[in-house]
Design a protein around this motif. Structure first.
Motif, PDB file in Angstrom:
ATOM      1  N   ALA A 244       0.830  -1.205   0.000  1.00 21.70           N
ATOM      2  CA  ALA A 244       0.000   0.000   0.000  1.00 21.70           C
ATOM      3  C   ALA A 244       0.866   1.258   0.000  1.00 21.70           C
ATOM      4  O   ALA A 244       0.543   2.256  -0.653  1.00 21.70           O
ATOM      5  N   ALA A 245       1.974   1.194   0.725  1.00 14.34           N
ATOM      6  CA  ALA A 245       2.846   2.356   0.855  1.00 14.34           C
ATOM      7  C   ALA A 245       3.634   2.656  -0.413  1.00 14.34           C
ATOM      8  O   ALA A 245       4.022   3.807  -0.644  1.00 14.34           O
ATOM      9  N   THR A 246       3.872   1.638  -1.227  1.00 12.24           N
ATOM     10  CA  THR A 246       4.841   1.791  -2.315  1.00 12.24           C
ATOM     11  C   THR A 246       4.306   1.501  -3.711  1.00 12.24           C
ATOM     12  O   THR A 246       5.056   1.631  -4.683  1.00 12.24           O
ATOM     13  N   ASP A 247       3.020   1.132  -3.830  1.00 15.82           N
ATOM     14  CA  ASP A 247       2.555   0.729  -5.163  1.00 15.82           C
ATOM     15  C   ASP A 247       2.254   1.905  -6.089  1.00 15.82           C
ATOM     16  O   ASP A 247       1.977   1.719  -7.280  1.00 15.82           O
ATOM     17  N   GLY A 248       2.264   3.126  -5.564  1.00 17.46           N
ATOM     18  CA  GLY A 248       2.093   4.301  -6.408  1.00 17.46           C
ATOM     19  C   GLY A 248       0.709   4.490  -6.976  1.00 17.46           C
ATOM     20  O   GLY A 248       0.505   5.267  -7.921  1.00 17.46           O
ATOM     21  N   THR A 249      -0.283   3.798  -6.400  1.00 16.49           N
ATOM     22  CA  THR A 249      -1.650   3.905  -6.900  1.00 16.49           C
ATOM     23  C   THR A 249      -2.506   4.741  -5.950  1.00 16.49           C
ATOM     24  O   THR A 249      -2.085   5.088  -4.851  1.00 16.49           O
ATOM     25  N   ASP A 250      -3.726   5.020  -6.397  1.00 10.74           N
ATOM     26  CA  ASP A 250      -4.676   5.717  -5.543  1.00 10.74           C
ATOM     27  C   ASP A 250      -5.682   4.752  -4.907  1.00 10.74           C
ATOM     28  O   ASP A 250      -6.743   5.161  -4.439  1.00 10.74           O
ATOM     29  N   GLN A 251      -5.338   3.461  -4.873  1.00 12.67           N
ATOM     30  CA  GLN A 251      -6.196   2.471  -4.224  1.00 12.67           C
ATOM     31  C   GLN A 251      -6.383   2.837  -2.764  1.00 12.67           C
ATOM     32  O   GLN A 251      -5.425   3.167  -2.066  1.00 12.67           O
ATOM     33  N   LEU A 252      -7.621   2.765  -2.268  1.00 12.69           N
ATOM     34  CA  LEU A 252      -7.921   3.167  -0.896  1.00 12.69           C
ATOM     35  C   LEU A 252      -7.830   2.006   0.078  1.00 12.69           C
ATOM     36  O   LEU A 252      -7.224   2.126   1.146  1.00 12.69           O
ATOM     37  N   ARG A 253      -8.439   0.866  -0.253  1.00  5.71           N
ATOM     38  CA  ARG A 253      -8.547  -0.250   0.689  1.00  5.71           C
ATOM     39  C   ARG A 253      -7.747  -1.463   0.216  1.00  5.71           C
ATOM     40  O   ARG A 253      -7.746  -1.801  -0.969  1.00  5.71           O
ATOM     41  N   TYR A 254      -7.098  -2.120   1.188  1.00  4.89           N
ATOM     42  CA  TYR A 254      -6.308  -3.323   0.936  1.00  4.89           C
ATOM     43  C   TYR A 254      -6.716  -4.386   1.949  1.00  4.89           C
ATOM     44  O   TYR A 254      -6.641  -4.153   3.158  1.00  4.89           O
ATOM     45  N   THR A 255      -7.138  -5.535   1.466  1.00  7.48           N
ATOM     46  CA  THR A 255      -7.521  -6.640   2.333  1.00  7.48           C
ATOM     47  C   THR A 255      -6.310  -7.525   2.588  1.00  7.48           C
ATOM     48  O   THR A 255      -5.539  -7.801   1.668  1.00  7.48           O
TER      49      THR A 255
END
Length: 286
Positions: A244-255
């Motif tokens: 989540a910290a490094t993927d460079g996306t604007d994705q909000l939620r990670y399961t």
């Protein structure tokens, strides 16, 4: 070769960035501290009793600092010490928290306040301490550790689930604000984790004189071993946090965790009555 060197020199590097982690004495927090340090990050690993920590203190570029989310002075001091040592902070991981389970009637008002002060108000106090720094630097990321319990519920968890539902709403709304200066908010939603959550990170209250609830209490206790069999190690959550910290996306939620993925897929697929009926069936309830 010169072209290859130019490309390599211009690939964004995560090394040298700094993360501040709350609740880093064990479990998810400690595994995340280890992982980020191994990836070249500076780590401010905060906890209530840093004098008891030995392993993290041996690692290069790790500052172990005292921080109790219920103590605003300790929050501000840990933040100031981290900035003094590493110059700036790039990422805040709000991880500290615990779960209060049991019939709502069995909890005193002080216990209710402690659950919300730790999991919600404490998170807000830490975030409010770091936000001016992020705003001044016109960058910064906040990752809040929520839970699948912030999207669905189990019996006896009205307090815990209430705090995690709050974290979800806070995080999603705050994202609009921090985007105005180049910041970002993300949420990590673990399932059952094989940490000490069933020990010091879990408070269970019950009053056996409340006969109406005892069947439900018994069902929950009986289901816990089976649920634990499907738990994931804390390292799985740490890996998701790093992504989540490094993927460079604007994705909000990670399961995080296979059980979490299954629960969330079911929650999205079924209506309330069907999903809640499945939970009742799992716990042997009518």
């Amino acid at each position: 070769m010169a072209t290859l060197n130019f490309i390599a020199d211009n690939i964004p590097s995560e090394q040298g960035k700094t993360i501040l982690i709350t609740g880093a004495s064990s479990g998810i927090g400690k595994e995340t501290a280890r992982l980020f340090q191994s990836k070249g990050w500076n780590v401010i690993a905060t906890m209530r009793d840093p004098e008891n920590e030995t392993e993290l203190k041996q690692l290069k570029n790790v500052l172990v600092a005292k921080l109790d989310v219920l103590d605003v002075d300790s929050i501000q001091n840990a933040f100031a010490d981290g900035v003094k040592k590493f110059g700036s902070i790039d990422l805040l991981l709000n991880n500290a928290g615990y779960g209060a389970y049991g019939p709502l009637e069995a909890f005193s008002r002080d216990q209710v306040l402690r659950q919300f002060n730790t999991n919600v108000i404490g998170l807000l106090d830490v975030t409010r301490t770091v936000l001016p720094h992020f705003r001044e630097n016109k960058k910064g990321m906040i990752i809040n550790v929520s839970s699948v319990g912030g999207k669905m519920t189990f019996p006896m968890g009205s307090l815990y689930h209430g705090t995690k539902f709050a974290v979800e709403g806070i995080s999603e709304s705050l994202g609009f604000e921090v985007a105005q200066f180049g910041g970002q908010v993300k949420i990590v939603e673990p399932g059952m984790i094989a940490t000490d959550f069933s020990g010091r990170s879990l408070v269970f209250n019950n009053d056996e004189n409340m006969a109406e609830y005892q069947n439900l209490v018994g069902s929950l206790m009986a289901a816990m071993p089976t649920m634990a069999e499907n738990s994931s190690p804390a390292s799985v959550v740490a890996e998701v946090i790093f992504k989540a910290a490094t993927d460079g996306t604007d994705q909000l939620r990670y399961t995080a965790g296979e059980d979490a993925k299954m629960l969330m897929a079911n929650r999205h697929q079924y209506d309330d009555a069907t999903f809640i009926g499945g939970i009742k069936s799992q716990f042997g309830l009518k």
